[in-house]
Design an enzyme around this catalytic site. Structure first.
Site, PDB file in Angstrom:
ATOM      1  N   LYS A 194      11.290  51.336  17.188  1.00 23.96           N
ATOM      2  CA  LYS A 194      11.490  52.636  16.789  1.00 23.96           C
ATOM      3  C   LYS A 194      12.648  51.921  15.265  1.00 23.96           C
ATOM      4  CE  LYS A 194       8.301  53.998  19.705  1.00 23.96           C
ATOM      5  NZ  LYS A 194       7.556  54.694  20.029  1.00 23.96           N
TER       6      LYS A 194
HETATM    7  C1  LIG Z   1       7.211  55.449  21.747  1.00 24.62           C
HETATM    8  C2  LIG Z   1       6.837  56.532  21.903  1.00 24.62           C
HETATM    9  C3  LIG Z   1       6.777  57.454  23.126  1.00 24.62           C
HETATM   10  C4  LIG Z   1       7.216  56.468  24.394  1.00 24.62           C
HETATM   11  O1  LIG Z   1       8.805  56.040  24.453  1.00 24.62           O
HETATM   12  P1  LIG Z   1       8.578  54.832  25.347  1.00 24.62           P
HETATM   13  O2  LIG Z   1      10.269  55.267  24.937  1.00 24.62           O
HETATM   14  O3  LIG Z   1       8.358  53.637  24.789  1.00 24.62           O
HETATM   15  O4  LIG Z   1       9.118  55.381  27.083  1.00 24.62           O
HETATM   16  C5  LIG Z   1       5.753  58.488  23.412  1.00 24.62           C
HETATM   17  N1  LIG Z   1       5.540  58.825  22.366  1.00 24.62           N
HETATM   18  C6  LIG Z   1       6.068  58.469  20.834  1.00 24.62           C
HETATM   19  C7  LIG Z   1       5.048  59.399  19.812  1.00 24.62           C
HETATM   20  C8  LIG Z   1       6.154  56.960  20.394  1.00 24.62           C
HETATM   21  O5  LIG Z   1       6.134  56.625  19.887  1.00 24.62           O
END
Ligand SMILES: *Cc1c(COP(=O)(O)O)cnc(C)c1O
Length: 387
Positions: A194
């Site tokens: 991210k």
């Molecule tokens: C990464 C992500 C999540 C989950 O996040 P985590 O930190 O991996 O639990 C949920 N929704 C979307 C759209 C994501 O890209």
């Protein structure tokens, strides 16, 4: 052509990030300490929300949002089928049912039309929340989605991990993703791919004081301190979870957040390069479409490829790109086709999600890529597709 494999995404961790973590490790608190507040305050300010509540990861953020809204078993949440599993799963964690919305096959986003169709499938049940996803970093049409949700007695919860730094303009006013102007809450993740990374980590933003308080209580076992009680007293009106984000990771989050503008600018510059370099590959391969109102910091550089026209399967293209040092990923397999959901709800015809799934492929995009990497990736793609 070949070189070290470029992954589809990765974190940027620098010496001062490492120093910030080391300093937190030497301090008094490893878990709930002053850096939690500091990270939350800085994050809320950055996205223009009144509150930000840090938590263990983006999935915990979604779960906490469902708990804070007090979504009940048997009630309904609407999630787009093109998203990560967690957007739908959070409804199941609280016993609610998921109605999957279709997406626009050129953007991958839930739209007012696909939401209207999904609302018609809710039936007699109570719709509580609609969870638009800002897929890739491009933003969903929030005012229209919010109006539809409100008309059906529900609120929006934006699942925003792809869109930290993105802005959108409805009318002539630009606003930031996470300001929660159209939604009850927005959720973020700091997973390494991210826009900013803490390893595991998440955040919920809201402008609602009561929701913010509930999120904080629920992330720490549901414990509250009654005013004026003896110092050792805590009470638990309802059970919560241990979804805290430790001070150590908040130190990393603060350090990463201070670089968001630089990371965002780099992502924007690389995306602009991609859009230019991809032009000659149309119509065989073209970037995902951009909605008029969206000014994204792209998390994913997703191209839509007409594999049959290229005479190649996606597997052949993925393997051939990998052999040329280009990592790719598919975002996403439609969640409604996962065995769990297919067994629970039966087969579902969502043609936009299916079309998106059959064409999408995400190319490498992260701040540490060199400008020349974009040319290398697109050159490899052109060669593989025979353009
Ligand atoms: C990464 C992500 C999540 C989950 O996040 P985590 O930190 O991996 O639990 C949920 N929704 C979307 C759209 C994501 O890209």
């Amino acid at each position: 052509m070949s070189g070290p494999l470029l992954p589809y995404g990765r974190q940027t961790i620098e010496d001062d990030d490492i120093a910030a973590v080391a300093q937190a490790l030497r301090a008094d608190f490893l878990t709930t300490g002053p850096l939690v507040d500091a990270f939350e305050t800085a994050f809320a300010e950055k996205v223009g929300a009144r509150h930000a509540v840090a938590c263990a990861n983006g999935t915990a953020a979604l779960h906490l949002a469902m708990l804070a809204l007090d979504v009940q078993p048997g009630e309904v949440c609407i999630a787009p089928s093109i998203t990560f599993l967690a957007t739908a799963n959070c409804a199941r964690y609280v016993g609610a049912e998921v109605v999957f919305a279709d997406v626009d096959p050129t953007t991958g986003l839930m739209t007012p039309d696909t939401l209207t169709q999904a609302i018609s499938r809710v039936g007699d049940r109570k719709l509580r929340a609609v969870l638009p996803v800002h897929l890739r970093g491009d933003t969903a049409e929030l005012p229209a989605l919010a109006a539809l949700a409100q008309g059906a007695g529900a609120v929006l919860v934006e699942d925003a991990p792809h869109a930290l730094g993105s802005t959108m303009s409805f009318g002539n006013q630009a606003e930031k993703v996470g300001d929660a102007r159209h939604s009850a809450m927005a959720t973020f993740s700091f997973h390494p791919v991210k826009t900013i990374a803490t390893g595991e980590g998440g955040m919920v933003t809201t402008n609602d004081d009561q929701l913010a308080q509930r999120l904080k209580t629920l992330r720490s076992h549901g414990m509250v301190k009654p005013p004026g009680a003896d110092p050792w007293i805590y009470e638990m009106p309802e059970p919560g979870f241990n979804y805290r984000l430790p001070d150590i990771l908040c130190a990393l989050g603060l350090s990463q957040l201070s670089k968001l503008d630089r990371f965002a600018a780099r992502r924007r510059a690389l995306a602009a390069r991609y859009l230019e370099a991809l032009k000659p590959l149309a119509p065989l391969a073209r970037p995902a479409a951009r909605p008029d109102w969206s000014d994204p910091v792209l998390h994913l550089m997703t191209v839509l490829i007409d594999f049959p026209a290229a005479g190649k399967t996606r597997r052949q293209v993925v393997d051939a790109l990998k052999a040329r040092g280009v990592g790719t990923q598919v975002h996403y397999i439609p969640v409604h086709t996962q065995p769990y959901y297919r067994d629970r709800y039966g087969p579902l015809d969502l043609p936009g999600a299916q079309a998106w799934y059959e064409t999408c492929l995400s190319l490498p995009l992260y701040p540490d890529m060199a400008d020349a990497d974009v040319g290398r990736v697109v050159g490899a793609l052109a060669e593989v597709l025979g353009v």
